[in-house]
Design a protein around this motif. Structure first.
Motif, PDB file in Angstrom:
ATOM      1  N   LEU A 247       0.813  -1.218   0.000  1.00 57.61           N
ATOM      2  CA  LEU A 247       0.000   0.000   0.000  1.00 57.61           C
ATOM      3  C   LEU A 247       0.845   1.266   0.000  1.00 57.61           C
ATOM      4  CD1 LEU A 247      -2.675  -1.108   2.639  1.00 57.61           C
ATOM      5  CD2 LEU A 247      -2.845  -1.202   0.140  1.00 57.61           C
ATOM      6  N   VAL A 248       2.138   1.122   0.297  1.00 54.33           N
ATOM      7  CA  VAL A 248       3.036   2.276   0.348  1.00 54.33           C
ATOM      8  C   VAL A 248       3.549   2.584  -1.051  1.00 54.33           C
ATOM      9  CG1 VAL A 248       5.153   3.207   1.339  1.00 54.33           C
ATOM     10  CG2 VAL A 248       3.714   1.645   2.687  1.00 54.33           C
ATOM     11  N   PRO A 249       3.361   3.808  -1.547  1.00 54.26           N
ATOM     12  CA  PRO A 249       3.842   4.144  -2.899  1.00 54.26           C
ATOM     13  C   PRO A 249       5.355   3.961  -3.016  1.00 54.26           C
ATOM     14  CG  PRO A 249       2.337   5.825  -2.073  1.00 54.26           C
ATOM     15  CD  PRO A 249       2.639   4.923  -0.917  1.00 54.26           C
ATOM     16  N   GLY A 250       5.782   3.480  -4.163  1.00 51.61           N
ATOM     17  CA  GLY A 250       7.208   3.336  -4.439  1.00 51.61           C
ATOM     18  C   GLY A 250       7.808   2.016  -4.032  1.00 51.61           C
ATOM     19  N   ARG A 251       7.050   1.145  -3.341  1.00 55.84           N
ATOM     20  CA  ARG A 251       7.582  -0.156  -2.975  1.00 55.84           C
ATOM     21  C   ARG A 251       7.476  -1.112  -4.161  1.00 55.84           C
ATOM     22  NH1 ARG A 251       8.235  -1.365   2.575  1.00 55.84           N
ATOM     23  NH2 ARG A 251       8.753   0.585   3.601  1.00 55.84           N
ATOM     24  N   HIS A 252       8.533  -1.894  -4.361  1.00 54.90           N
ATOM     25  CA  HIS A 252       8.536  -2.892  -5.426  1.00 54.90           C
ATOM     26  C   HIS A 252       8.922  -4.249  -4.844  1.00 54.90           C
ATOM     27  CE1 HIS A 252       9.313   0.807  -8.000  1.00 54.90           C
ATOM     28  NE2 HIS A 252       8.155   0.330  -8.426  1.00 54.90           N
ATOM     29  N   PHE A 253       8.374  -5.301  -5.456  1.00 57.24           N
ATOM     30  CA  PHE A 253       8.557  -6.647  -4.921  1.00 57.24           C
ATOM     31  C   PHE A 253       9.139  -7.566  -5.986  1.00 57.24           C
ATOM     32  CE2 PHE A 253       5.230  -4.542  -2.621  1.00 57.24           C
ATOM     33  CZ  PHE A 253       5.494  -4.851  -1.300  1.00 57.24           C
ATOM     34  N   ALA A 254      10.143  -8.337  -5.571  1.00 61.89           N
ATOM     35  CA  ALA A 254      10.725  -9.352  -6.446  1.00 61.89           C
ATOM     36  C   ALA A 254       9.999 -10.667  -6.177  1.00 61.89           C
ATOM     37  CB  ALA A 254      12.212  -9.509  -6.158  1.00 61.89           C
ATOM     38  N   VAL A 255       9.366 -11.200  -7.216  1.00 56.40           N
ATOM     39  CA  VAL A 255       8.578 -12.417  -7.071  1.00 56.40           C
ATOM     40  C   VAL A 255       9.065 -13.447  -8.076  1.00 56.40           C
ATOM     41  CG1 VAL A 255       6.279 -13.436  -7.095  1.00 56.40           C
ATOM     42  CG2 VAL A 255       6.579 -11.051  -6.374  1.00 56.40           C
ATOM     43  N   LEU A 256       9.399 -14.628  -7.586  1.00 58.11           N
ATOM     44  CA  LEU A 256       9.701 -15.758  -8.460  1.00 58.11           C
ATOM     45  C   LEU A 256       8.558 -16.760  -8.346  1.00 58.11           C
ATOM     46  CD1 LEU A 256      13.512 -16.497  -7.898  1.00 58.11           C
ATOM     47  CD2 LEU A 256      12.430 -15.021  -9.588  1.00 58.11           C
ATOM     48  N   ALA A 257       8.089 -17.237  -9.481  1.00 57.71           N
ATOM     49  CA  ALA A 257       7.024 -18.232  -9.498  1.00 57.71           C
ATOM     50  C   ALA A 257       7.515 -19.608  -9.897  1.00 57.71           C
ATOM     51  CB  ALA A 257       5.913 -17.792 -10.456  1.00 57.71           C
ATOM     52  N   HIS A 258       8.655 -19.664 -10.577  1.00 58.46           N
ATOM     53  CA  HIS A 258       9.167 -20.942 -11.080  1.00 58.46           C
ATOM     54  C   HIS A 258      10.682 -20.872 -11.182  1.00 58.46           C
ATOM     55  CE1 HIS A 258       8.692 -24.741 -13.303  1.00 58.46           C
ATOM     56  NE2 HIS A 258       9.723 -24.335 -13.997  1.00 58.46           N
ATOM     57  N   PRO A 259      11.408 -21.909 -10.757  1.00 61.10           N
ATOM     58  CA  PRO A 259      10.945 -23.226 -10.318  1.00 61.10           C
ATOM     59  C   PRO A 259      10.538 -23.287  -8.851  1.00 61.10           C
ATOM     60  CG  PRO A 259      13.318 -23.210 -10.440  1.00 61.10           C
ATOM     61  CD  PRO A 259      12.872 -21.872 -10.940  1.00 61.10           C
ATOM     62  N   GLU A 260      10.983 -22.311  -8.014  1.00 55.47           N
ATOM     63  CA  GLU A 260      10.607 -22.286  -6.607  1.00 55.47           C
ATOM     64  C   GLU A 260      10.017 -20.917  -6.292  1.00 55.47           C
ATOM     65  OE1 GLU A 260      10.679 -24.706  -4.499  1.00 55.47           O
ATOM     66  OE2 GLU A 260      11.729 -26.172  -5.772  1.00 55.47           O
ATOM     67  N   PRO A 261       8.906 -20.870  -5.548  1.00 54.53           N
ATOM     68  CA  PRO A 261       8.297 -19.570  -5.238  1.00 54.53           C
ATOM     69  C   PRO A 261       9.160 -18.755  -4.291  1.00 54.53           C
ATOM     70  CG  PRO A 261       7.163 -21.347  -4.078  1.00 54.53           C
ATOM     71  CD  PRO A 261       8.123 -22.004  -5.020  1.00 54.53           C
ATOM     72  N   HIS A 262       9.148 -17.451  -4.500  1.00 52.39           N
ATOM     73  CA  HIS A 262       9.932 -16.531  -3.668  1.00 52.39           C
ATOM     74  C   HIS A 262       9.281 -15.165  -3.739  1.00 52.39           C
ATOM     75  CE1 HIS A 262      13.469 -14.339  -2.093  1.00 52.39           C
ATOM     76  NE2 HIS A 262      13.148 -13.433  -3.010  1.00 52.39           N
ATOM     77  N   LEU A 263       9.261 -14.449  -2.617  1.00 49.34           N
ATOM     78  CA  LEU A 263       8.769 -13.075  -2.594  1.00 49.34           C
ATOM     79  C   LEU A 263       9.582 -12.285  -1.590  1.00 49.34           C
ATOM     80  CD1 LEU A 263       5.112 -11.840  -2.691  1.00 49.34           C
ATOM     81  CD2 LEU A 263       6.698 -10.863  -1.034  1.00 49.34           C
ATOM     82  N   SER A 264      10.054 -11.129  -2.023  1.00 49.03           N
ATOM     83  CA  SER A 264      10.791 -10.237  -1.134  1.00 49.03           C
ATOM     84  C   SER A 264      10.747  -8.833  -1.735  1.00 49.03           C
ATOM     85  CB  SER A 264      12.249 -10.696  -0.985  1.00 49.03           C
ATOM     86  OG  SER A 264      12.936 -10.598  -2.231  1.00 49.03           O
ATOM     87  N   GLU A 265      11.155  -7.860  -0.955  1.00 50.11           N
ATOM     88  CA  GLU A 265      11.291  -6.523  -1.516  1.00 50.11           C
ATOM     89  C   GLU A 265      12.476  -6.517  -2.483  1.00 50.11           C
ATOM     90  OE1 GLU A 265      10.493  -2.820   0.644  1.00 50.11           O
ATOM     91  OE2 GLU A 265      10.527  -4.076   2.453  1.00 50.11           O
ATOM     92  N   ALA A 266      12.331  -5.761  -3.543  1.00 49.90           N
ATOM     93  CA  ALA A 266      13.388  -5.695  -4.551  1.00 49.90           C
ATOM     94  C   ALA A 266      14.468  -4.725  -4.085  1.00 49.90           C
ATOM     95  CB  ALA A 266      12.811  -5.252  -5.890  1.00 49.90           C
ATOM     96  N   ARG A 267      15.613  -5.284  -3.709  1.00 52.12           N
ATOM     97  CA  ARG A 267      16.741  -4.472  -3.274  1.00 52.12           C
ATOM     98  C   ARG A 267      17.990  -4.928  -4.011  1.00 52.12           C
ATOM     99  NH1 ARG A 267      15.363  -6.364   1.845  1.00 52.12           N
ATOM    100  NH2 ARG A 267      17.525  -7.062   2.119  1.00 52.12           N
TER     101      ARG A 267
ATOM    102  N   ASP B 221      20.889  -5.317  -2.863  1.00 53.81           N
ATOM    103  CA  ASP B 221      21.731  -6.210  -2.065  1.00 53.81           C
ATOM    104  C   ASP B 221      21.026  -7.506  -1.681  1.00 53.81           C
ATOM    105  OD1 ASP B 221      19.893  -5.045  -0.403  1.00 53.81           O
ATOM    106  OD2 ASP B 221      21.280  -4.690   1.259  1.00 53.81           O
ATOM    107  N   ALA B 222      19.840  -7.739  -2.229  1.00 55.76           N
ATOM    108  CA  ALA B 222      19.100  -8.961  -1.888  1.00 55.76           C
ATOM    109  C   ALA B 222      18.416  -9.485  -3.138  1.00 55.76           C
ATOM    110  CB  ALA B 222      18.081  -8.677  -0.790  1.00 55.76           C
ATOM    111  N   VAL B 223      19.170 -10.246  -3.929  1.00 58.36           N
ATOM    112  CA  VAL B 223      18.650 -10.811  -5.176  1.00 58.36           C
ATOM    113  C   VAL B 223      18.368 -12.294  -4.958  1.00 58.36           C
ATOM    114  CG1 VAL B 223      19.161 -11.293  -7.595  1.00 58.36           C
ATOM    115  CG2 VAL B 223      19.899  -9.145  -6.569  1.00 58.36           C
ATOM    116  N   PRO B 224      17.191 -12.785  -5.339  1.00 60.79           N
ATOM    117  CA  PRO B 224      16.898 -14.214  -5.154  1.00 60.79           C
ATOM    118  C   PRO B 224      17.828 -15.095  -5.969  1.00 60.79           C
ATOM    119  CG  PRO B 224      15.227 -13.160  -6.521  1.00 60.79           C
ATOM    120  CD  PRO B 224      16.073 -12.064  -5.953  1.00 60.79           C
ATOM    121  N   ALA B 225      18.023 -16.317  -5.493  1.00 65.68           N
ATOM    122  CA  ALA B 225      18.909 -17.263  -6.176  1.00 65.68           C
ATOM    123  C   ALA B 225      18.389 -17.554  -7.579  1.00 65.68           C
ATOM    124  CB  ALA B 225      19.017 -18.551  -5.376  1.00 65.68           C
ATOM    125  N   GLY B 226      19.308 -17.656  -8.529  1.00 62.16           N
ATOM    126  CA  GLY B 226      18.941 -17.898  -9.919  1.00 62.16           C
ATOM    127  C   GLY B 226      19.478 -19.216 -10.430  1.00 62.16           C
TER     128      GLY B 226
END
Length: 297
Positions: A130-150, A152-157
Motif C-alpha cells: 500500500l506504500v507508494p514506491g515499494r517494489h517486490f521481487a517475485v519468483l514463481a518458477h521453479p521455486e516460489p519466492h517473494l521479497s522486496e526488490a533491493r 543487495d538482496a537478489v533471489p537465487a537464480g
C-alpha cells in the motif's frame, strides 16, 4: 516439421470457427501440433483447445499442460519450435515440454502484490504494497519466492548459463531486473520482448516487469532432450519420452488408452507412474551448440 504454440487470450478472442480453421491449416502444413495450455482443467483457454481438437477429430494435436507464467510459457514454445527443426519427432517434442520447463527461472518485479495469488503473500507484504514506491521481487518458477526488490538482496537464480528475457508493463522501472538481477544471475544477454497478453491477469497487476532466464542455445537444448531415454508408443508408433504419449494418451507400453473407468467403485486403477528419466547414449545434435555455452558454471 511439427509446430508448437502456447495459447493466449488472443486465441480465446477468436471465433470458434476461425480457431478451428486456423488449427486445421497448421496441421495441414506441419503434420503435428503441440499446444501448451494452462494446468487448470477448467481454464477457458485449455477448454477451447480441447473443443477445437474434438471438432477436428485430430489425434495429431498434443495438449500439454504447463504450470508457468505467461512469458516462460511463450519462451518454452519458442525453444520447442527451435527443436522442431532438428531430427526430434513430435512425440519427443511434446514430452520435452515438461523436461525443459525445469530449466526456466521466471518471475516479475511487481508494484503491488495485493491481488497476487500465484505465490503466498505474507500480511506484511500486503501492507507494504500500500506504500507508494515499494517494489517486490517475485519468483514463481521453479521455486516460489517473494521479497522486496533491493540491490543487495537478489533471489537465487539458475546454476547454468542463460539469457534473460524482459517484458515491460507500466509504472515500474526495469532497472532492478536489468541491473542487479541480471548481474547476479550472470546473464549472457538481456533480451527485450513484448509483454504477453495474459501477464497482468496472471500476476494480478499491470504494474510489472516480467522476466525469465532461459537456455537460448538450441544445441544445449538438444543434448538435454536426447539424454533422456526414449520409448515407442505401442498404440500410435511415435517415439516418446516420459510415461505417456501426449498425442494418443496411451501409456508407454501401448496396451490401452487412458480412460476413466466405467465403474469406479469396482475397478481401481493404480496411480500414474513417474516418468523414466534414465540417461541413454544420444547421437550428436543436428545443430552444433554455441562454443561458449555450458550447463554448469
Amino acid at each position: 516439421m511439427s509446430s508448437v504454440i502456447a495459447v493466449t487470450a488472443d486465441d480465446l478472442a477468436l471465433p470458434l470457427e476461425q480457431h478451428v480453421m486456423r488449427t486445421a491449416a497448421v496441421l495441414e502444413a506441419h503434420g503435428h501440433l503441440v499446444v501448451l495450455v494452462p494446468p487448470e482443467a477448467t481454464d477457458p483457454l485449455r477448454r477451447r483447445v480441447h473443443t477445437v481438437r474434438a471438432a477436428l477429430e485430430a489425434d495429431r494435436v498434443a495438449i500439454v499442460p504447463v504450470d508457468l507464467p505467461p512469458l516462460a510459457a511463450l519462451l518454452l514454445a519458442e525453444q520447442l519450435r527451435q527443436l522442431a527443426a532438428t531430427d526430434l519427432g513430435p512425440g519427443v517434442l511434446a514430452g520435452a515440454a515438461r523436461l525443459l520447463s525445469h530449466y526456466l527461472h521466471s518471475g516479475a518485479l511487481l508494484g503491488s502484490v495485493s491481488r497476487l495469488d500465484r505465490v503466498d503473500v505474507p500480511v506484511g507484504a500486503h501492507l507494504k504494497s500500500l506504500v507508494p514506491g515499494r517494489h517486490f521481487a517475485v519468483l514463481a518458477h521453479p521455486e516460489p519466492h517473494l521479497s522486496e526488490a533491493r540491490a543487495d538482496a537478489v533471489p537465487a537464480g539458475p546454476a547454468f548459463l542463460t539469457q534473460l528475457a524482459v517484458a515491460h508493463g507500466h509504472g515500474v522501472d526495469a532497472g532492478w531486473v536489468t541491473g542487479p538481477l541480471a548481474r547476479a544471475w550472470r546473464s549472457l544477454h538481456v533480451r527485450e520482448v513484448p509483454l504477453p497478453a495474459d501477464s497482468a491477469r496472471w500476476w494480478g497487476t499491470g504494474r510489472l516487469v516480467e522476466f525469465t532466464a532461459y537456455i537460448a542455445d538450441v544445441g544445449v537444448l538438444y543434448q538435454l532432450v536426447t539424454s533422456v531415454r526414449r520409448d515407442t508408443c505401442g498404440w500410435c508408433g511415435l517415439a516418446v519420452i516420459g510415461d505417456r504419449c501426449l498425442f494418443c494418451s496411451a501409456t508407454v507400453d501401448g496396451q490401452q488408452r487412458v480412460r476413466p473407468p466405467e465403474r469406479p467403485r469396482q475397478v481401481v486403477h493404480p496411480g500414474p507412474r513417474a516418468p523414466s528419466l534414465a540417461p541413454r547414449a544420444s547421437p550428436a545434435p543436428q545443430v552444433s551448440p554455441h562454443q561458449h555455452s555450458a550447463l554448469e558454471r
